[in-house]
Write a protein that holds these residues in place. Structure first.
Motif, PDB file in Angstrom:
ATOM      1  N   PHE A  88       6.202 -22.282 -39.830  1.00  0.00           N
ATOM      2  CA  PHE A  88       6.661 -21.258 -40.761  1.00  0.00           C
ATOM      3  C   PHE A  88       5.467 -20.739 -41.552  1.00  0.00           C
ATOM      4  CE2 PHE A  88      10.388 -23.858 -39.929  1.00  0.00           C
ATOM      5  CZ  PHE A  88      11.362 -22.896 -39.694  1.00  0.00           C
ATOM      6  N   GLY A  89       5.286 -19.425 -41.521  1.00  0.00           N
ATOM      7  CA  GLY A  89       4.161 -18.799 -42.196  1.00  0.00           C
ATOM      8  C   GLY A  89       4.347 -18.699 -43.695  1.00  0.00           C
ATOM      9  N   GLY A  90       3.311 -18.228 -44.373  1.00  0.00           N
ATOM     10  CA  GLY A  90       3.312 -18.185 -45.833  1.00  0.00           C
ATOM     11  C   GLY A  90       4.421 -17.341 -46.430  1.00  0.00           C
ATOM     12  N   SER A  91       4.742 -16.206 -45.800  1.00  0.00           N
ATOM     13  CA  SER A  91       5.812 -15.356 -46.328  1.00  0.00           C
ATOM     14  C   SER A  91       7.177 -16.016 -46.165  1.00  0.00           C
ATOM     15  CB  SER A  91       5.799 -13.995 -45.633  1.00  0.00           C
ATOM     16  OG  SER A  91       5.999 -14.134 -44.233  1.00  0.00           O
ATOM     17  N   SER A  92       7.308 -16.897 -45.177  1.00  0.00           N
ATOM     18  CA  SER A  92       8.585 -17.572 -44.925  1.00  0.00           C
ATOM     19  C   SER A  92       8.870 -18.669 -45.945  1.00  0.00           C
ATOM     20  CB  SER A  92       8.585 -18.184 -43.517  1.00  0.00           C
ATOM     21  OG  SER A  92       8.407 -17.199 -42.530  1.00  0.00           O
ATOM     22  N   VAL A  93       7.818 -19.184 -46.585  1.00  0.00           N
ATOM     23  CA  VAL A  93       7.976 -20.269 -47.568  1.00  0.00           C
ATOM     24  C   VAL A  93       7.468 -19.821 -48.933  1.00  0.00           C
ATOM     25  CG1 VAL A  93       7.893 -22.137 -45.873  1.00  0.00           C
ATOM     26  CG2 VAL A  93       5.752 -21.251 -46.823  1.00  0.00           C
ATOM     27  N   ALA A  94       7.624 -18.532 -49.220  1.00  0.00           N
ATOM     28  CA  ALA A  94       7.008 -17.942 -50.410  1.00  0.00           C
ATOM     29  C   ALA A  94       7.647 -18.389 -51.711  1.00  0.00           C
ATOM     30  CB  ALA A  94       7.028 -16.422 -50.309  1.00  0.00           C
ATOM     31  N   ASP A  95       8.915 -18.845 -51.683  1.00  0.00           N
ATOM     32  CA  ASP A  95       9.564 -19.299 -52.915  1.00  0.00           C
ATOM     33  C   ASP A  95      10.532 -20.432 -52.595  1.00  0.00           C
ATOM     34  OD1 ASP A  95      12.133 -18.115 -52.111  1.00  0.00           O
ATOM     35  OD2 ASP A  95      11.263 -16.191 -52.662  1.00  0.00           O
ATOM     36  N   PHE A  96      11.070 -21.046 -53.631  1.00  0.00           N
ATOM     37  CA  PHE A  96      11.928 -22.216 -53.453  1.00  0.00           C
ATOM     38  C   PHE A  96      13.242 -21.873 -52.743  1.00  0.00           C
ATOM     39  CE2 PHE A  96       9.770 -24.196 -57.387  1.00  0.00           C
ATOM     40  CZ  PHE A  96       8.751 -24.684 -56.585  1.00  0.00           C
ATOM     41  N   SER A  97      13.746 -20.677 -52.957  1.00  0.00           N
ATOM     42  CA  SER A  97      14.975 -20.268 -52.279  1.00  0.00           C
ATOM     43  C   SER A  97      14.771 -20.250 -50.772  1.00  0.00           C
ATOM     44  CB  SER A  97      15.410 -18.882 -52.779  1.00  0.00           C
ATOM     45  OG  SER A  97      16.544 -18.421 -52.048  1.00  0.00           O
ATOM     46  N   LYS A  98      13.639 -19.711 -50.343  1.00  0.00           N
ATOM     47  CA  LYS A  98      13.343 -19.666 -48.904  1.00  0.00           C
ATOM     48  C   LYS A  98      13.133 -21.073 -48.347  1.00  0.00           C
ATOM     49  CE  LYS A  98      11.417 -15.000 -48.805  1.00  0.00           C
ATOM     50  NZ  LYS A  98      10.248 -14.143 -48.485  1.00  0.00           N
ATOM     51  N   ILE A  99      12.475 -21.914 -49.108  1.00  0.00           N
ATOM     52  CA  ILE A  99      12.244 -23.292 -48.661  1.00  0.00           C
ATOM     53  C   ILE A  99      13.574 -24.032 -48.513  1.00  0.00           C
ATOM     54  CG2 ILE A  99      11.301 -25.526 -49.388  1.00  0.00           C
ATOM     55  CD1 ILE A  99       8.887 -23.995 -50.495  1.00  0.00           C
ATOM     56  N   LYS A 100      14.486 -23.828 -49.438  1.00  0.00           N
ATOM     57  CA  LYS A 100      15.806 -24.469 -49.337  1.00  0.00           C
ATOM     58  C   LYS A 100      16.565 -23.980 -48.114  1.00  0.00           C
ATOM     59  CE  LYS A 100      16.705 -25.497 -54.232  1.00  0.00           C
ATOM     60  NZ  LYS A 100      17.597 -25.192 -55.383  1.00  0.00           N
ATOM     61  N   ASN A 101      16.495 -22.687 -47.840  1.00  0.00           N
ATOM     62  CA  ASN A 101      17.187 -22.138 -46.674  1.00  0.00           C
ATOM     63  C   ASN A 101      16.608 -22.683 -45.377  1.00  0.00           C
ATOM     64  OD1 ASN A 101      18.912 -20.585 -48.240  1.00  0.00           O
ATOM     65  ND2 ASN A 101      17.590 -18.777 -48.191  1.00  0.00           N
ATOM     66  N   ILE A 102      15.293 -22.828 -45.330  1.00  0.00           N
ATOM     67  CA  ILE A 102      14.663 -23.410 -44.141  1.00  0.00           C
ATOM     68  C   ILE A 102      15.085 -24.868 -43.984  1.00  0.00           C
ATOM     69  CG2 ILE A 102      12.435 -24.172 -43.199  1.00  0.00           C
ATOM     70  CD1 ILE A 102      11.252 -21.551 -44.293  1.00  0.00           C
ATOM     71  N   VAL A 151       3.634 -25.945 -41.708  1.00  0.00           N
ATOM     72  CA  VAL A 151       3.813 -24.902 -42.722  1.00  0.00           C
ATOM     73  C   VAL A 151       2.472 -24.422 -43.263  1.00  0.00           C
ATOM     74  CG1 VAL A 151       6.132 -25.564 -43.428  1.00  0.00           C
ATOM     75  CG2 VAL A 151       4.161 -26.666 -44.503  1.00  0.00           C
ATOM     76  N   SER A 152       2.493 -23.168 -43.690  1.00  0.00           N
ATOM     77  CA  SER A 152       1.340 -22.574 -44.363  1.00  0.00           C
ATOM     78  C   SER A 152       1.501 -22.716 -45.872  1.00  0.00           C
ATOM     79  CB  SER A 152       1.219 -21.089 -43.992  1.00  0.00           C
ATOM     80  OG  SER A 152       1.060 -20.911 -42.607  1.00  0.00           O
ATOM     81  N   ALA A 153       0.492 -22.275 -46.603  1.00  0.00           N
ATOM     82  CA  ALA A 153       0.593 -22.231 -48.057  1.00  0.00           C
ATOM     83  C   ALA A 153       1.602 -21.160 -48.466  1.00  0.00           C
ATOM     84  CB  ALA A 153      -0.775 -21.932 -48.670  1.00  0.00           C
ATOM     85  N   MET A 154       2.243 -21.354 -49.593  1.00  0.00           N
ATOM     86  CA  MET A 154       3.274 -20.436 -50.064  1.00  0.00           C
ATOM     87  C   MET A 154       2.680 -19.067 -50.411  1.00  0.00           C
ATOM     88  SD  MET A 154       5.348 -23.021 -52.595  1.00  0.00           S
ATOM     89  CE  MET A 154       6.536 -21.771 -53.135  1.00  0.00           C
ATOM     90  N   GLY A 155       3.252 -18.024 -49.816  1.00  0.00           N
ATOM     91  CA  GLY A 155       2.889 -16.658 -50.170  1.00  0.00           C
ATOM     92  C   GLY A 155       1.400 -16.398 -50.174  1.00  0.00           C
ATOM     93  N   LYS A 156       0.890 -15.960 -51.330  1.00  0.00           N
ATOM     94  CA  LYS A 156      -0.518 -15.590 -51.479  1.00  0.00           C
ATOM     95  C   LYS A 156      -1.347 -16.705 -52.123  1.00  0.00           C
ATOM     96  CE  LYS A 156       0.078 -11.361 -49.934  1.00  0.00           C
ATOM     97  NZ  LYS A 156      -0.556 -10.896 -48.681  1.00  0.00           N
ATOM     98  N   THR A 157      -0.887 -17.954 -51.968  1.00  0.00           N
ATOM     99  CA  THR A 157      -1.569 -19.068 -52.623  1.00  0.00           C
ATOM    100  C   THR A 157      -3.044 -19.147 -52.256  1.00  0.00           C
ATOM    101  OG1 THR A 157       0.471 -20.365 -52.751  1.00  0.00           O
ATOM    102  CG2 THR A 157      -1.601 -21.566 -52.928  1.00  0.00           C
TER     103      THR A 157
END
Length: 400
Positions: free
Chosen positions: A8-22, A40-46
């Protein structure tokens, strides 16, 4: 029990809501009797934020320190995803690249994976349903943390899939592989399948869908890659060997690389020692260059090539070191160009593709300054302002 590697790329794990859905999606996969490695990648633009913070401290960061810092982005993500999964009563274990046994060679910020301790992963699977691995990182023989460069999480995922001999699924914010960037040409077609070699060529020539080394690894180990949109029911793209392609087109895609720069080097003497020293230093610095052309006459040497804009600082340092021995060296770096490439494995068997491209650009009043070809691609350096125009016109020309 079926086993798969998911990334899962950074945009896919960009916030906690997305992480919960994954996490919920992964739970359903486990309940369907699967064992998963999740990269997993780093969250968003981390990662960009970390680099920006470094610039406030120093303009010449130490590579070892920088690698240590950049690995923290992915470590946050594996921890958050593991917390979410365990909250759903799914047995999951987060692993850094070091803990996953991903050994690397090369420079700290441009490392390549040399081996993966699969026996360690197999042992962990006896107690865990999901292993969450930090992408983009590993460790060298000195025990130091290293990074794999931009897009390195793709390489991590495919390398683990190759080591475990299982399929690899890469999820991001696009629904698959398109003939070109839909943001440039909204009518771009999405392919159900594309060959390894075409995908490698597209990635190497600027299409930012997958990291080139990841596709090369998949090709070498015959590991199919599925590229799809995170948590979407839309059909994605399978990247497979060429002989498994049901439909083969002469031209598959047009890649636009805006993140390239062009350098022209002139030196008044016909000096083979200069060329030798230049390419030795390029190799030592691990700077990738492309579209090389050379003219040598009574006025001396002129050499041109393209390179990634992100490596401009390292290249300038290289030229500064050369000028101490070659004081009459002149270097001009141009950053207002871009590269447009037409790609297709069918070019091998069909004539007239290159002439059609030349004719299209000339009739569209798009000048080009340098051309290079491979067996399945033709690339042109054009003015930056003409890059998107050329991409759209070529897609229309080849019905992409």
């Amino acid at each position: 029990m079926k086993r798969s590697v998911l990334k899962f790329g950074g945009s896919s794990v960009a916030d906690f809501s997305k992480i919960k859905n994954i996490a919920q999606y992964l739970k359903e996969r486990v309940e369907a009797d699967e064992q998963l490695v999740v990269v997993v990648s780093a969250m968003g633009k981390t990662t960009d934020q970390l680099l920006a913070s470094v610039n406030e401290l120093t303009s010449k960061p130490n590579d070892k320190d920088l690698a240590m810092l950049l690995t923290t982005g992915e470590q946050q993500t594996i921890s958050f995803l593991s917390l979410a999964l365990n909250d759903l009563n799914v047995n999951a274990k987060p692993l850094t690249g070091y803990q996953a046994g991903i050994e690397t060679i090369g420079k700290h910020l441009k490392s390549k994976i040399s081996s993966i301790k699969t026996d360690l992963l197999e042992q962990l699977f006896k107690e865990q349903n999901i292993l969450i691995v930090a992408g983009f990182q590993g460790f060298n023989k000195a025990g130091e943390l290293t990074t794999l460069g931009r897009g390195g999480s793709d390489t991590t995922a495919v390398a683990i899939a190759s080591a475990l001999d299982c399929p690899c699924e890469i999820y991001t914010d696009v629904t698959g592989v398109f003939s070109t960037d839909p943001r440039v040409y909204p009518e771009a077609k999405r392919w159900d399948t594309i060959s390894f070699e075409e995908m490698m060529e597209m990635s190497a020539l600027g299409a930012g869908v997958l990291e080139t080394r990841s596709v090369e690894l998949a090709n070498n180990h015959n590991i199919p890659i599925y590229l799809g949109k995170t948590l979407s029911n839309e059909k994605g793209t399978w990247i497979v060997p060429y002989d498994q392609m049901l439909e083969r087109k002469a031209v598959t895609g047009v890649a636009l690389d805006k993140e390239m720069a062009h350098v022209t080097i002139t030196y008044p003497n016909e000096s083979q020692s200069f060329l030798h020293d230049l390419f030795i230093k390029l190799e030592e610095a691990e700077i990738n260059i492309d579209m090389i052309s050379q003219i040598q006459n009574q006025d001396g040497l002129q050499l041109s090539f393209t390179f990634k804009e992100s490596e401009e600082r390292e290249l300038n340092e290289l030229f500064d070191s050369l000028k101490s021995d070659y004081d009459r060296l002149y270097v001009k770096i141009e950053t207002t160009y871009c590269k447009v490439s037409v790609i297709g494995a069918g070019m091998r068997d069909m004539t007239g593709i290159a002439s059609k491209i030349f004719k299209t650009l000339i009739e569209s009043d798009i000048p080009f300054y340098q051309v290079t070809t491979s067996e399945i691609s033709v690339s042109y350096v054009v003015d930056g302002e003409n890059g998107e125009k050329a991409t759209r016109i070529l897609c229309q020309t080849f019905d992409l």
